[in-house]
Design an enzyme around this catalytic site. Structure first.
Site, short mmCIF file in Angstrom:
data_model
loop_
_atom_site.label_atom_id
_atom_site.label_comp_id
_atom_site.label_asym_id
_atom_site.label_seq_id
_atom_site.Cartn_x
_atom_site.Cartn_y
_atom_site.Cartn_z
CB THR A 20 -1.03 -0.10 1.03
OG1 THR A 20 -0.27 -0.67 2.34
CG2 THR A 20 -2.03 -1.12 1.25
CD1 TRP A 21 5.17 4.25 -0.21
CD2 TRP A 21 6.23 3.17 -2.49
NE1 TRP A 21 6.17 5.41 -0.09
CE2 TRP A 21 6.64 4.65 -2.02
CE3 TRP A 21 6.39 2.52 -2.77
CZ2 TRP A 21 8.02 5.05 -2.14
CZ3 TRP A 21 7.67 2.93 -3.42
CH2 TRP A 21 8.30 4.58 -3.23
CG ASP A 42 3.86 -3.50 3.94
OD1 ASP A 42 4.43 -4.66 5.15
OD2 ASP A 42 4.06 -3.19 3.60
CE1 TYR A 47 5.76 2.76 3.08
CE2 TYR A 47 3.99 0.75 2.82
CZ TYR A 47 5.40 1.12 2.40
OH TYR A 47 5.94 0.54 2.54
CG LEU A 186 4.61 -6.26 -10.13
CD1 LEU A 186 2.97 -6.06 -10.43
CD2 LEU A 186 4.78 -7.40 -10.75
#
Ligand code: NAP
Length: 289
Positions: A20-21, A42, A47, A186
């Protein structure tokens, strides 16, 4: 969804979780991910996404493994406990499943931080202790500072284009039962991976397997023993697609092609040490990272 053991515990983590950054997708993608088996979320106090994670897991809390992190400026024992309490409020829950030190802080003895972690475990505010961006040396020292608990995980960057952990950290964690939680799996943007793939092998393998490029990139990571990945997906479609990276395996031949044809970074000892030194100097100057 396939599951892997968290460290030396009996808890099982999905091999694909939800990062969730810089997340701005609202509740729906997180809920879709949970519905499709990605019941590891996470976040971090740094964040600004703990509140939305808290909303997303309302009514589902017992199905979700919540991981959050303390920022390095809060690593002194009392500060850590206060930071965890603030995270609990933002997450709107009464326990954190995995509480992680976000980055090593060279200005605070890790013994002090780990004393805070053990108090948090004893009071039931956190279940498990983790770290992030720790080297083998830092991990050993952190573990030695714990009296009654084990470090369950180390969250580090790992993808087809960032393979520094293969220089020893991956093997060490596998042997010591420390789960690797692979961040930026990714490459922070799939286009970064395809830009490092001059022959287009990722696309070719994805087509041949009837999978997407993202699914192949994630599956390559989770084929490693003791490794789970936490892609960030801001849309329902991406969240569901990422969950489809689990439940099947690339062949060894496909993995070999990905590993040899896609250009990647693997920092050596000197470069890694220089980066740590720079971080140390930055922290000594009073900047928090
Ligand atoms: P990432 O997951 O490698 O990449 C995120 C990007 O991939 C986003 O642009 C996302 O797009 C896209 N994406 C997701 N699913 C996709 C799919 N199926 N097809 C195509 N594109 C897709 O990068 P990250 O956010 O840096 O890393 C993931 C998580 O790791 C973070 O959110 C955070 O929780 C954690 N992290 C930890 C640290 C640390 O120091 N511990 C550092 C960095 C990250 P959309 O958003 O548009 O879906």
């Amino acid at each position: 969804m396939e599951f892997k053991r968290l460290g030396s515990s009996s808890v099982r983590l999905p091999e694909i979780g939800l990062g969730t950054w810089k997340y701005a997708g609202g509740v729906a993608p997180l809920r879709a991910g949970i519905e499709h088996g990605a019941c590891l979320i996470d976040t971090a106090e740094g964040y600004g996404t703990e509140e939305i994670v808290g909303h997303a897991v309302q009514g589902l809390r017992d199905r979700v493994f919540l991981a959050t992190k303390a920022s390095a400026r809060n690593f002194r024992r009392r500060d850590l406990i206060a930071a965890a309490e603030r995270s609990l409020r933002r997450l709107n829950t009464d326990y954190i499943d995995l509480y992680q030190l976000h980055w090593p802080n060279y200005r605070v003895p890790v013994e002090d931080s780990m004393a805070g972690m053990e108090e948090l475990v004893d009071s039931g505010k956190i279940r498990f202790i983790g770290v992030s961006n720790f080297s083998v040396r830092e991990l050993k020292r952190a573990q030695a500072a714990l009296r009654r608990n084990k470090i369950m995980s180390n969250q580090v960057s790992y993808s087809l284009i960032e393979r520094t952990i293969e220089g020893g950290l991956l093997e060490y964690c596998q042997q010591s039962e420390v789960t690797i939680i692979a961040y930026s799996p990714l490459g922070m943007d799939l286009a970064q991976i395809t830009a490092s793939d001059p022959e287009g092998v990722l696309s070719r393998i994805a087509t041949a397997r009837g999978k997407t490029e993202a699914q192949v990139a994630l599956n390559w990571i989770t084929a490693n023993v003791n490794v789970v990945a936490i892609p960030k997906a801001s849309t329902v479609a991406h969240a569901i697609e990422d969950c489809g990276a689990s439940g099947w395996r690339l062949s060894q031949a496909d993995s070999d092609v990905l590993e040899t044809k896609i250009r990647y970074k693997r920092r050596g000892f000197v470069e890694s040490a220089a980066r740590r030194w720079a971080r140390h100097a930055f922290q000594l100057l009073g900047r928090s990272l």
